[in-house]
Every structure is written in structure tokens, then in C-alpha cells.
Design a protein around this motif. Sequence first.
Motif, PDB file in Angstrom:
ATOM      1  N   ASP A 121       0.812  -1.222   0.000  1.00  0.00           N
ATOM      2  CA  ASP A 121       0.000   0.000   0.000  1.00  0.00           C
ATOM      3  C   ASP A 121       0.843   1.268   0.000  1.00  0.00           C
ATOM      4  O   ASP A 121       0.304   2.370   0.155  1.00  0.00           O
ATOM      5  CB  ASP A 121      -0.944   0.016   1.209  1.00  0.00           C
ATOM      6  N   VAL A 122       2.147   1.129  -0.171  1.00  0.00           N
ATOM      7  CA  VAL A 122       3.018   2.296  -0.314  1.00  0.00           C
ATOM      8  C   VAL A 122       3.276   2.509  -1.799  1.00  0.00           C
ATOM      9  O   VAL A 122       3.738   1.606  -2.501  1.00  0.00           O
ATOM     10  CB  VAL A 122       4.352   2.109   0.436  1.00  0.00           C
ATOM     11  N   SER A 123       2.953   3.686  -2.274  1.00  0.00           N
ATOM     12  CA  SER A 123       3.169   4.029  -3.680  1.00  0.00           C
ATOM     13  C   SER A 123       4.610   4.479  -3.861  1.00  0.00           C
ATOM     14  O   SER A 123       5.051   5.445  -3.238  1.00  0.00           O
ATOM     15  CB  SER A 123       2.208   5.153  -4.091  1.00  0.00           C
ATOM     16  N   LEU A 124       5.353   3.762  -4.705  1.00  0.00           N
ATOM     17  CA  LEU A 124       6.780   4.025  -4.892  1.00  0.00           C
ATOM     18  C   LEU A 124       6.999   4.732  -6.226  1.00  0.00           C
ATOM     19  O   LEU A 124       6.540   4.268  -7.269  1.00  0.00           O
ATOM     20  CB  LEU A 124       7.553   2.712  -4.847  1.00  0.00           C
ATOM     21  N   HIS A 125       7.710   5.861  -6.187  1.00  0.00           N
ATOM     22  CA  HIS A 125       7.962   6.647  -7.394  1.00  0.00           C
ATOM     23  C   HIS A 125       9.469   6.797  -7.593  1.00  0.00           C
ATOM     24  O   HIS A 125      10.185   7.189  -6.673  1.00  0.00           O
ATOM     25  CB  HIS A 125       7.330   8.038  -7.278  1.00  0.00           C
ATOM     26  N   MET A 126       9.929   6.492  -8.798  1.00  0.00           N
ATOM     27  CA  MET A 126      11.358   6.612  -9.091  1.00  0.00           C
ATOM     28  C   MET A 126      11.578   7.688 -10.147  1.00  0.00           C
ATOM     29  O   MET A 126      10.928   7.699 -11.191  1.00  0.00           O
ATOM     30  CB  MET A 126      11.933   5.289  -9.583  1.00  0.00           C
ATOM     31  N   HIS A 127      12.510   8.588  -9.859  1.00  0.00           N
ATOM     32  CA  HIS A 127      12.906   9.632 -10.804  1.00  0.00           C
ATOM     33  C   HIS A 127      14.360   9.375 -11.194  1.00  0.00           C
ATOM     34  O   HIS A 127      15.203   9.139 -10.324  1.00  0.00           O
ATOM     35  CB  HIS A 127      12.797  11.019 -10.164  1.00  0.00           C
ATOM     36  N   GLN A 128      14.650   9.436 -12.481  1.00  0.00           N
ATOM     37  CA  GLN A 128      16.026   9.264 -12.927  1.00  0.00           C
ATOM     38  C   GLN A 128      16.571  10.589 -13.440  1.00  0.00           C
ATOM     39  O   GLN A 128      15.832  11.392 -14.012  1.00  0.00           O
ATOM     40  CB  GLN A 128      16.118   8.214 -14.030  1.00  0.00           C
ATOM     41  N   GLY A 129      17.854  10.804 -13.238  1.00  0.00           N
ATOM     42  CA  GLY A 129      18.462  12.043 -13.704  1.00  0.00           C
ATOM     43  C   GLY A 129      19.955  12.017 -13.510  1.00  0.00           C
ATOM     44  O   GLY A 129      20.543  10.987 -13.143  1.00  0.00           O
ATOM     45  N   THR A 130      20.591  13.149 -13.746  1.00  0.00           N
ATOM     46  CA  THR A 130      22.016  13.276 -13.485  1.00  0.00           C
ATOM     47  C   THR A 130      22.224  13.357 -11.977  1.00  0.00           C
ATOM     48  O   THR A 130      21.289  13.696 -11.230  1.00  0.00           O
ATOM     49  CB  THR A 130      22.583  14.546 -14.131  1.00  0.00           C
ATOM     50  N   PRO A 131      23.419  13.067 -11.494  1.00  0.00           N
ATOM     51  CA  PRO A 131      23.665  13.197 -10.045  1.00  0.00           C
ATOM     52  C   PRO A 131      23.314  14.582  -9.509  1.00  0.00           C
ATOM     53  O   PRO A 131      22.788  14.712  -8.403  1.00  0.00           O
ATOM     54  CB  PRO A 131      25.162  12.897  -9.927  1.00  0.00           C
ATOM     55  N   MET A 132      23.594  15.620 -10.291  1.00  0.00           N
ATOM     56  CA  MET A 132      23.254  16.965  -9.840  1.00  0.00           C
ATOM     57  C   MET A 132      21.740  17.144  -9.742  1.00  0.00           C
ATOM     58  O   MET A 132      21.220  17.700  -8.764  1.00  0.00           O
ATOM     59  CB  MET A 132      23.854  18.005 -10.795  1.00  0.00           C
ATOM     60  N   GLN A 133      21.006  16.674 -10.745  1.00  0.00           N
ATOM     61  CA  GLN A 133      19.547  16.767 -10.705  1.00  0.00           C
ATOM     62  C   GLN A 133      18.981  15.976  -9.538  1.00  0.00           C
ATOM     63  O   GLN A 133      18.053  16.422  -8.853  1.00  0.00           O
ATOM     64  CB  GLN A 133      18.965  16.246 -12.025  1.00  0.00           C
ATOM     65  N   ILE A 134      19.547  14.805  -9.297  1.00  0.00           N
ATOM     66  CA  ILE A 134      19.098  13.949  -8.198  1.00  0.00           C
ATOM     67  C   ILE A 134      19.285  14.662  -6.860  1.00  0.00           C
ATOM     68  O   ILE A 134      18.381  14.690  -6.019  1.00  0.00           O
ATOM     69  CB  ILE A 134      19.891  12.627  -8.219  1.00  0.00           C
TER      70      ILE A 134
END
Length: 324
Positions: A121-134
Motif C-alpha cells: 500500500d506504499v506508492s513508490l515513485h522513481m525519478h532518474q536524472g544526473t547526479p546533480m539533478q538527483i
Amino acid sequence: MKLQQLRYIWEVAHHDLNVSATAQSLYTSQPGISKQVRLLEDELGVEVFSRSGKHLTRITPAGEAILKTAGEILRKVESIKQVAQEFSNERKGSLSIATTHTQARYALPRVIKEFIGQYPDVSLHMHQGTPMQISEMAADGTVDFAIATEALELFSDLVMMPCYRWNRCIVVPRNHPLTQLSELTLEDIAQHPIVTYVFGFTGRSKLDEAFINKGLAPRVVFTAADADVIKTYVRLGLGIGIIAKMAFDETVDNDLVALDVDHLFAASITKIGFRRGTFIRGFMFDFIQQFAPHLTREVVNQAYSCHSRAELDELFANMHLPSY
């Protein structure tokens, strides 16, 4: 002044001053946002945004200061919601992670599968980017956790904890001359064109340091953020690949050979970071420990209590880190 107005100016600023895009993301109307922004500016007596006709052109100096405080207020509000959710339903909520392709593709799948099985029941969201963006996404509260090797140390308001050490390997076709050498040297590698990560990605700085310290200038002919892309161009004959060892799969990559270079390059450390002031829910502690077993709730709380980078470094100075 209304909380909704602060959210509107924050979202407008983070949608490149595009009010239409902001309205779509918030499921509201463009005129409604524009009206509330104007009402807030009238109440404050300053403009948050400069305008050219009906278009917003930039954030004013006053707006920059206001937005910084607005962000802090909105993050506090989110923390209050997190506290309430933890007490109302400790197994339900959402978790946002920002990371690089290498972590998402090779280090995280097992952890995420186990986590979702434990917390459906936990909604997991992954964002990908450059280390700086992260790092920026973690610092401004867009995500809960940042997982990366580079750039996290640039943000003083992030609590950073080491997860594991890793190193690189050279990947070449099976008939490549380097496969005939018993132990590679940097001079051997520098004789061949190199395909590797874009600078700022996946420990690239350690790679460059090793060559610089030897007075060598390697020919990097192609760079990419994705190890799978690098391997593709190695197969095309562009050069030898230098990738994270975890990104080599003996089954999938059976047309290539991975050559050991642990003796040539210093190991890199992948870290997980979160913004100071973040309320860490129970399932968030569990995610951290599933990813890095030595980061128990007690250790994370100790890290949270550190007031400086020096204190954090001292906390983890003698901790044994697993190798990936």
C-alpha cells in the motif's frame, strides 16, 4: 496569505514559469492560478514574478527570497502530513526516490521488489536524472531519497550515508588484444579509444583522477549515462568500455569479456541522502536498511542528529561497507 497561494507560486517557479503547465499538474485552471498569484503579490506589496504582457519572464529578487521561505513552509506542511499518516496507517503512504540509471537498473530491482512485497500500500515513485539533478530533487523536497555516487556532497542540507563500495571493469570483445594480458596497466588502457560514462556520472571522477595521477591523457571517444549504451558501442568497435562492474552480466553480455581493474582505480561509494528536517516514516527506515543493511534505524537516527559534514564523516569512518 493562504497556503494554496504559496503552493501555486512554488509550482509555477518549478514549471519554468509556465502557468498552463502548472495548472495541468495541479488539476486546476490557469486563470485561477494567475488570480491567486496576483492576490498574494498585492498582499505582500512586491512582485514574485516579472511579466511581459501576460507572460511571466523571470523570478524577481524578492520572489527568490519569498520562494525559499515558501518551500520551507510547504516542506513543513508535508512533514506534518507524514507524521499524521504514520500514526493513522503506518503501512500506507508514498515514497519518492531519485537515482541514476545504473542504480535503477542494477542495484535497486531486488530491493524494490522486496519492499513492494512488504508494503503493497506504499506508492513508490522513481525519478532518474544526473547526479546533480538527483541531489537538487532531494534538496528541494521533490523526492524523499537521493541515491547516487557523485554530486551529493555538494548539498550541505542533505544527510548523506554510505551504502556500498564498487569498482569498475573493462569490457571488450572476446578477441580483443587486452584479453591476452595477465594484468592490465593504465598505460595499456590508454593505448585504446575509450567508451565510458559522461563526466559527473557513476564515479567518472575516480576514473579521470587515476589517469591524471599517472600523467596520461586517455582518448575518450564516446560517453553516455547508461552502461547498456556503452556496451552497445563497444560491440560496434568504437573502443574499450569502462563501466561499473555491477553493470556486466555474464549471461546477457556473453559476447564480451570483463577485465579486472580493481588495482588501477580507487573504489567509489554510493550514498543515500535525504534533506534535513525530513520526517522518516517506518517504511522509509525499512527501505534504507533493505538497500544498505548496515544503515539500521539507530544508525540513521545518529546520522540525522549530526550537525556537520565532519560529524557524519566521523560516524561512518570505521564502518565496514559491503562491496557490490
